[in-house]
Structure formats: structure tokens, C-alpha cells
Design a protein around this motif. Structure first.
Motif, short mmCIF file in Angstrom:
data_model
loop_
_atom_site.label_atom_id
_atom_site.label_comp_id
_atom_site.label_asym_id
_atom_site.label_seq_id
_atom_site.Cartn_x
_atom_site.Cartn_y
_atom_site.Cartn_z
N MET A 172 -98.21 -44.36 2.11
CA MET A 172 -97.24 -44.74 1.10
C MET A 172 -97.45 -46.21 0.76
N ASP B 203 -94.89 -39.93 8.29
CA ASP B 203 -94.45 -39.73 6.91
C ASP B 203 -94.75 -40.96 6.04
N ARG B 204 -94.68 -42.13 6.65
CA ARG B 204 -94.87 -43.37 5.91
C ARG B 204 -96.34 -43.68 5.63
N GLU B 205 -97.24 -43.05 6.39
CA GLU B 205 -98.67 -43.29 6.21
C GLU B 205 -99.09 -42.98 4.78
N LEU C 254 -91.44 -40.63 11.47
CA LEU C 254 -91.29 -41.54 10.34
C LEU C 254 -92.58 -42.30 10.06
N GLU C 255 -93.25 -42.71 11.12
CA GLU C 255 -94.52 -43.42 10.95
C GLU C 255 -95.55 -42.51 10.26
N ARG D 83 -86.39 -41.31 0.71
CA ARG D 83 -85.95 -40.68 1.95
C ARG D 83 -84.43 -40.64 2.04
N TRP E 273 -90.38 -45.63 -0.76
CA TRP E 273 -90.39 -44.54 0.22
C TRP E 273 -89.03 -44.43 0.91
N GLN E 274 -88.47 -45.57 1.32
CA GLN E 274 -87.16 -45.57 1.99
C GLN E 274 -86.07 -45.09 1.05
N GLN F 248 -93.16 -49.36 0.42
CA GLN F 248 -92.25 -48.99 1.51
C GLN F 248 -90.80 -48.88 1.04
N ASP F 249 -90.38 -49.77 0.14
CA ASP F 249 -89.00 -49.72 -0.37
C ASP F 249 -88.75 -48.43 -1.16
#
Length: 100
Positions: free
Chosen positions: A10, A6-8, A3-4, A20, A16-17, A13-14
Motif C-alpha cells: 500500500m 494487509d499494509r504491504e 495488519l502488516e 480500513r 489505507w487506514q 498509509q493514511d
């Protein structure tokens, strides 16, 4: 760790979540036909009540549906199951079911 990674990169963050979660819901059905669901429908049909068969068929037509579900579409099965929906854990009596 995945997850970390994948989140790089981005920015939001909201967002991205939310994306997902949307992807997970699009690929994982909320409703899957289980033995206890079929058993409820079979028992009702044997007693001449085909409403449970229709309810199960309606659920399985759109197994991924999550938003804005009316109460009757949740698959409540009556007093013997405690009124739980078919998207929750199966009742205790279902542990004894086997396919023959």
C-alpha cells in the motif's frame, strides 16, 4: 502480523487506514439494542412517556450512523443514567437486568 500483511504494497498509509476504518464502521453497528436500553424505554412508556421508545426506534433505524449526529439522536436517557449515550458503556444498574 495481519495488519502488516494487509499494509504491504500500500503506497498511501493514511488512505489505507481511512479505508480500513470505513470498512469496520460499515460492518459494526454503533447501536445495538441492549436490555438496559429496552428497560429505559419500557419504564418511560409505562409512565405514559413514549419519547424514549421513539428515540430508541430512531437509533435502531440507522445503527451504523456515526457522522454528524445531533445530540438528541445519541440516545441520552436523562438524569438517572448520567446523560450517557447508548453508544457508551451501560450504566452500573444495568448489570442486574436479566431477560425473563
Amino acid at each position: 502480523a495481519r495488519l502488516e500483511k494487509d499494509r504491504e504494497g500500500m503506497g498511501d498509509q493514511d488512505a489505507w487506514q481511512a479505508e480500513r476504518t470505513r470498512i469496520m464502521h460499515a460492518n459494526n453497528p454503533k447501536y445495538v439494542l441492549r436490555n438496559y436500553i429496552a428497560q429505559n424505554a419500557i419504564e418511560a412508556a409505562e409512565n405514559g412517556d413514549f419519547s424514549e421508545v421513539r428515540r430508541v426506534l430512531k437509533l435502531l433505524e440507522t445503527p451504523y450512523h456515526r457522522d454528524g449526529e445531533p445530540t438528541e439522536a445519541l440516545g441520552a436517557t436523562g438524569a438517572d443514567s448520567g446523560g450517557n449515550s447508548y453508544s457508551s458503556k451501560p450504566p452500573l444498574w444495568a448489570a442486574e437486568l436479566c431477560v425473563t
